[in-house]
Design an enzyme around this catalytic site. Structure first.
Site: not given
Length: 287
Positions: A53, A97, A120
């Protein structure tokens, strides 16, 4: 022979467009969008994913702000960090995460993120906006699935779509996105009775059950489009391991188009994360 939908190539196009948007923002006197990534602990898979990422952020000109915390970091400290990032105007997206260490309540942590910075798309506010079609940030993997489908399908109206998997991360949100396109959607899972028969009626199959090679060739009717979201590591008879999806792709020559694993949905997830970050930045500038 089925068309292989190249997720890497499509992701590269998305990142290129995102980089152009970032350049436009900066040229107009704005600040480059910033994505804060919080990694708690040292889970090996998470380390690899976060590294990817960050590398893609650099390609797109997005500022990557890393917060690496020890595995025994108290939950309150993680929540306090999120509060700080929520209040920071230079941070446009916040990503925590997963998985988190067992002593941390993941739902509580994700709910703490400002919905406008929830790139997200997991916050209940964004889930609600998705279900009502009112413009929240869309989860990255389902958004990537739709872009992959858009590369081979122009009109979804009346198409029979079977989604295999009912997770909050993929199955449910992708079904809502497909309903918005006027598809007829059946959401199933590995406990669905007569699942092969249900799948055989589909014009489109989105397999997101996390079950290696669940979808066999006889499950798929000729001319169907198959999107394989699953990713599992299996061990062959010779002891070597390899990554496979939910579909037995080698049995799907009769399909119209299929996504490979790896190289299909995975690259699109990261590309859509960057796209969401820029979208969040643009919305913040208008607020």
């Amino acid at each position: 022979m089925a068309q292989i939908i190249d997720g890497k190539a499509l992701a590269a196009q998305v990142i290129e467009r995102t980089a152009a948007e970032v350049a436009e923002i900066v040229a107009g006197g704005g600040t480059a969008p910033g994505l804060a990534v919080i990694l708690v602990g040292n889970d090996a898979a998470s380390e690899v994913y976060v590294g990817r990422k960050i590398a893609q952020c650099r390609k797109a000109g997005i500022r990557s702000i890393e917060h690496r915390l020890a595995a025994d970091t108290p939950q309150e400290q993680v929540l306090a960090l999120i509060d700080t990032l929520n209040a920071d105007a230079g941070v446009h997206g916040i990503l925590v995460q997963l998985p988190l260490p067992k002593h941390i309540d993941a739902a509580l942590v994700l709910d703490r993120i400002d919905p406008g910075k929830d790139v997200d798309g997991f916050h209940p506010v964004n889930v609600g906006r998705l279900s009502t079609g009112t413009g929240g940030l869309v989860p990255c993997t389902p958004l990537g699935v739709m872009l992959l489908l858009d590369s081979v399908i122009e009109d979804y109206r009346g198409l029979n779509v079977v989604v295999i998997g009912k997770s909050n991360i993929v199955g449910k949100p992708v079904s809502m996105l497909l309903l918005e396109r006027e598809a007829t959607v059946t959401v199933t899972h590995i406990e669905t009775l007569d699942l092969p028969d249900v799948a055989r009626k589909a014009d489109v199959i989105v397999a997101a059950a996390g079950a290696p090679h669940l979808v066999r060739g006889y499950w798929v009717k000729p001319g169907a489009v198959v999107i394989d979201v699953g990713i599992s590591r299996i061990t062959d008879f010779d002891g070597k391991t390899r990554i496979v999806g939910d579909c037995a792709t080698h049995e799907l020559d009769h399909a119209r188009a299929v996504t490979p694993v790896p190289g299909g949905v995975g690259p699109m997830t990261i590309a859509c994360l960057l796209s969401n970050t820029v979208l969040a930045a643009k919305r913040a500038a208008l607020a």
